[in-house]
Design a protein around this motif. Structure first.
Motif, PDB file in Angstrom:
ATOM      1  N   GLY A 218      43.930  75.057  63.440  1.00  0.00           N
ATOM      2  CA  GLY A 218      42.776  74.373  62.884  1.00  0.00           C
ATOM      3  C   GLY A 218      42.697  74.580  61.379  1.00  0.00           C
ATOM      4  O   GLY A 218      43.660  75.016  60.737  1.00  0.00           O
ATOM      5  N   LEU A 219      41.534  74.314  60.803  1.00  0.00           N
ATOM      6  CA  LEU A 219      41.377  74.452  59.353  1.00  0.00           C
ATOM      7  C   LEU A 219      41.532  75.895  58.887  1.00  0.00           C
ATOM      8  O   LEU A 219      41.822  76.148  57.714  1.00  0.00           O
ATOM      9  N   ALA A 220      41.360  76.842  59.804  1.00  0.00           N
ATOM     10  CA  ALA A 220      41.506  78.254  59.435  1.00  0.00           C
ATOM     11  C   ALA A 220      42.925  78.564  58.965  1.00  0.00           C
ATOM     12  O   ALA A 220      43.144  79.510  58.204  1.00  0.00           O
ATOM     13  N   GLY A 221      43.886  77.768  59.408  1.00  0.00           N
ATOM     14  CA  GLY A 221      45.275  78.006  59.011  1.00  0.00           C
ATOM     15  C   GLY A 221      45.638  77.415  57.669  1.00  0.00           C
ATOM     16  O   GLY A 221      46.749  77.633  57.170  1.00  0.00           O
ATOM     17  N   TYR A 222      44.720  76.665  57.087  1.00  0.00           N
ATOM     18  CA  TYR A 222      45.001  76.011  55.801  1.00  0.00           C
ATOM     19  C   TYR A 222      44.736  76.979  54.655  1.00  0.00           C
ATOM     20  O   TYR A 222      43.635  77.515  54.520  1.00  0.00           O
ATOM     21  N   ASP A 223      45.733  77.202  53.826  1.00  0.00           N
ATOM     22  CA  ASP A 223      45.604  78.097  52.674  1.00  0.00           C
ATOM     23  C   ASP A 223      45.376  77.251  51.424  1.00  0.00           C
ATOM     24  O   ASP A 223      46.304  76.608  50.927  1.00  0.00           O
ATOM     25  N   PRO A 224      44.160  77.223  50.893  1.00  0.00           N
ATOM     26  CA  PRO A 224      43.873  76.370  49.730  1.00  0.00           C
ATOM     27  C   PRO A 224      44.636  76.779  48.475  1.00  0.00           C
ATOM     28  O   PRO A 224      44.755  75.992  47.537  1.00  0.00           O
ATOM     29  N   SER A 225      45.159  78.005  48.466  1.00  0.00           N
ATOM     30  CA  SER A 225      45.927  78.443  47.298  1.00  0.00           C
ATOM     31  C   SER A 225      47.392  78.019  47.389  1.00  0.00           C
ATOM     32  O   SER A 225      48.169  78.244  46.464  1.00  0.00           O
ATOM     33  N   GLY A 226      47.765  77.411  48.515  1.00  0.00           N
ATOM     34  CA  GLY A 226      49.134  76.930  48.668  1.00  0.00           C
ATOM     35  C   GLY A 226      49.386  75.706  47.806  1.00  0.00           C
ATOM     36  O   GLY A 226      48.454  75.055  47.319  1.00  0.00           O
ATOM     37  N   ALA A 227      50.648  75.387  47.626  1.00  0.00           N
ATOM     38  CA  ALA A 227      51.016  74.262  46.744  1.00  0.00           C
ATOM     39  C   ALA A 227      50.958  72.945  47.512  1.00  0.00           C
ATOM     40  O   ALA A 227      51.953  72.231  47.655  1.00  0.00           O
ATOM     41  N   TRP A 228      49.766  72.602  48.012  1.00  0.00           N
ATOM     42  CA  TRP A 228      49.608  71.366  48.773  1.00  0.00           C
ATOM     43  C   TRP A 228      49.418  70.182  47.825  1.00  0.00           C
ATOM     44  O   TRP A 228      48.821  70.322  46.765  1.00  0.00           O
ATOM     45  N   PRO A 229      49.882  69.003  48.203  1.00  0.00           N
ATOM     46  CA  PRO A 229      49.606  67.806  47.399  1.00  0.00           C
ATOM     47  C   PRO A 229      48.103  67.552  47.307  1.00  0.00           C
ATOM     48  O   PRO A 229      47.342  67.900  48.218  1.00  0.00           O
ATOM     49  N   VAL A 230      47.678  66.920  46.225  1.00  0.00           N
ATOM     50  CA  VAL A 230      46.255  66.680  45.982  1.00  0.00           C
ATOM     51  C   VAL A 230      45.620  65.901  47.124  1.00  0.00           C
ATOM     52  O   VAL A 230      44.494  66.205  47.551  1.00  0.00           O
ATOM     53  N   LEU A 231      46.315  64.900  47.647  1.00  0.00           N
ATOM     54  CA  LEU A 231      45.737  64.091  48.723  1.00  0.00           C
ATOM     55  C   LEU A 231      45.414  64.937  49.950  1.00  0.00           C
ATOM     56  O   LEU A 231      44.387  64.733  50.605  1.00  0.00           O
ATOM     57  N   ILE A 232      46.273  65.885  50.269  1.00  0.00           N
ATOM     58  CA  ILE A 232      46.012  66.739  51.433  1.00  0.00           C
ATOM     59  C   ILE A 232      44.854  67.685  51.136  1.00  0.00           C
ATOM     60  O   ILE A 232      43.993  67.922  51.997  1.00  0.00           O
ATOM     61  N   ASP A 233      44.787  68.217  49.914  1.00  0.00           N
ATOM     62  CA  ASP A 233      43.643  69.057  49.529  1.00  0.00           C
ATOM     63  C   ASP A 233      42.333  68.289  49.696  1.00  0.00           C
ATOM     64  O   ASP A 233      41.349  68.811  50.241  1.00  0.00           O
ATOM     65  N   GLU A 234      42.305  67.050  49.230  1.00  0.00           N
ATOM     66  CA  GLU A 234      41.082  66.247  49.308  1.00  0.00           C
ATOM     67  C   GLU A 234      40.743  65.898  50.757  1.00  0.00           C
ATOM     68  O   GLU A 234      39.565  65.837  51.135  1.00  0.00           O
ATOM     69  N   PHE A 235      41.766  65.679  51.561  1.00  0.00           N
ATOM     70  CA  PHE A 235      41.544  65.395  52.986  1.00  0.00           C
ATOM     71  C   PHE A 235      40.915  66.605  53.676  1.00  0.00           C
ATOM     72  O   PHE A 235      39.969  66.468  54.465  1.00  0.00           O
ATOM     73  N   VAL A 236      41.424  67.786  53.378  1.00  0.00           N
ATOM     74  CA  VAL A 236      40.879  69.009  53.978  1.00  0.00           C
ATOM     75  C   VAL A 236      39.430  69.210  53.533  1.00  0.00           C
ATOM     76  O   VAL A 236      38.569  69.605  54.331  1.00  0.00           O
ATOM     77  N   GLU A 237      39.155  68.916  52.276  1.00  0.00           N
ATOM     78  CA  GLU A 237      37.785  69.040  51.771  1.00  0.00           C
ATOM     79  C   GLU A 237      36.845  68.122  52.550  1.00  0.00           C
ATOM     80  O   GLU A 237      35.735  68.519  52.931  1.00  0.00           O
ATOM     81  N   GLU A 238      37.295  66.908  52.810  1.00  0.00           N
ATOM     82  CA  GLU A 238      36.470  65.969  53.580  1.00  0.00           C
ATOM     83  C   GLU A 238      36.286  66.451  55.019  1.00  0.00           C
ATOM     84  O   GLU A 238      35.194  66.359  55.586  1.00  0.00           O
ATOM     85  N   LEU A 239      37.362  66.970  55.624  1.00  0.00           N
ATOM     86  CA  LEU A 239      37.254  67.497  56.984  1.00  0.00           C
ATOM     87  C   LEU A 239      36.260  68.651  57.050  1.00  0.00           C
ATOM     88  O   LEU A 239      35.463  68.748  57.989  1.00  0.00           O
ATOM     89  N   SER A 240      36.324  69.516  56.050  1.00  0.00           N
ATOM     90  CA  SER A 240      35.427  70.678  56.020  1.00  0.00           C
ATOM     91  C   SER A 240      33.973  70.236  55.943  1.00  0.00           C
ATOM     92  O   SER A 240      33.101  70.791  56.621  1.00  0.00           O
ATOM     93  N   LYS A 241      33.697  69.222  55.133  1.00  0.00           N
ATOM     94  CA  LYS A 241      32.328  68.719  54.997  1.00  0.00           C
ATOM     95  C   LYS A 241      31.836  68.108  56.302  1.00  0.00           C
ATOM     96  O   LYS A 241      30.689  68.301  56.705  1.00  0.00           O
ATOM     97  N   SER A 242      32.715  67.367  56.969  1.00  0.00           N
ATOM     98  CA  SER A 242      32.308  66.704  58.213  1.00  0.00           C
ATOM     99  C   SER A 242      32.090  67.699  59.341  1.00  0.00           C
ATOM    100  O   SER A 242      31.367  67.417  60.301  1.00  0.00           O
ATOM    101  N   ASN A 243      32.709  68.881  59.231  1.00  0.00           N
ATOM    102  CA  ASN A 243      32.556  69.903  60.272  1.00  0.00           C
ATOM    103  C   ASN A 243      31.334  70.786  60.047  1.00  0.00           C
ATOM    104  O   ASN A 243      30.964  71.579  60.908  1.00  0.00           O
ATOM    105  N   ASN A 244      30.739  70.683  58.851  1.00  0.00           N
ATOM    106  CA  ASN A 244      29.562  71.517  58.535  1.00  0.00           C
ATOM    107  C   ASN A 244      28.265  70.812  58.942  1.00  0.00           C
ATOM    108  O   ASN A 244      28.199  69.614  59.048  1.00  0.00           O
TER     109      ASN A 244
END
Length: 244
Positions: A218-244
């Motif tokens: 799940g999202l717990a496995g996502y490391d925001p400090s990793g070298a992820w592409p911007v689009l994936i970072d923004e997607f995770v941010e949106e997922l996090s908001k929708s889960n709150n």
């Protein structure tokens, strides 16, 4: 040679050839326990026969466009018909990888011929018989990743650095649709953006890594400090908001 040395050479022969003890003893005794020559002879004896090129040339000529000399869309459709598959069957992407094809919708003569040789097939019927084996590569995580990464370059329009979003979506659904329920969320995220970005190689490749992590943790496995592409970072941010 003492028994311990013989056992050691039998063990080494088996490791190098993936065969059994009986075969190892047969070749080693034949070559007076010379491991190098025994392995060399075994590899020579068990090497698959190289397919004859004449039948391959005949097969290629059946599908090629006489004007260009290449197998093009219609020829590939006929090729798929003879294989008993639909042109949108993912296994055709596995075949294209073996052909080392450079452009989707085209097989050049060398690609077709060398690909069939690498598959040890001198006819389309033989290739058809290997489809179950090739299809299993789509379920092998390591081999699938190689196929998935190959598809990116294979599918780009000639001269383009990135893959169009439309093409990427079609290919994601074909390759990943049955694997990752989150895929449709990702596609929806991209398609609703005001600015539609083409997909970079980095984004294409790392999406598979992200989906695999998300599937396990799940999202717990996502490391925001990793070298992820911007689009994936923004997607995770949106997922996090929708889960709150």
């Amino acid at each position: 040679m003492n028994a311990n040395r013989q056992k050691e050479r039998i063990s080494n022969f088996i490791k190098q050839t993936k065969t059994n003890e009986t075969t190892a003893k047969k070749y080693l005794t034949k070559f007076n326990w010379d491991l190098e020559n025994a392995v060399q002879q075994y590899n020579h004896d068990t090497k698959p026969p190289v397919p004859q090129t004449k039948p391959l040339e005949n097969a290629y000529n059946k599908y090629k466009n006489p004007s260009s000399g290449d197998i093009e869309i219609e020829g590939i459709q006929n090729f798929c018909t003879d294989l008993g598959i639909e042109p949108i069957d993912p296994v055709i992407l596995v075949i294209s990888k073996y052909f080392n094809a450079t452009v989707m919708g085209i097989y050049k003569k060398e690609e077709f011929t060398q690909g069939m040789i690498s598959l040890v097939c001198d006819s389309v019927d033989k290739l058809k018989s290997k489809l179950p084996v090739l299809r299993r590569e789509l379920s092998d995580p390591v081999k699938f990743k190689g196929i998935y990464n190959f598809v990116y370059g294979f599918s780009r329009e000639t001269g383009m650095r990135n893959l169009s979003l439309e093409s990427a979506v079609q290919l994601w659904r074909l390759l990943l649709g049955n694997r990752f329920p989150l895929l449709e969320n990702w596609i929806g995220f991209l398609e609703k953006r005001e600015r539609k970005y083409d997909i970079s190689k980095d984004t294409w490749e790392m999406l598979l890594d992200f989906l695999e992590i998300f599937e396990r943790e799940g999202l717990a496995g996502y490391d925001p400090s990793g070298a992820w592409p911007v689009l994936i970072d923004e997607f995770v941010e949106e997922l996090s908001k929708s889960n709150n």
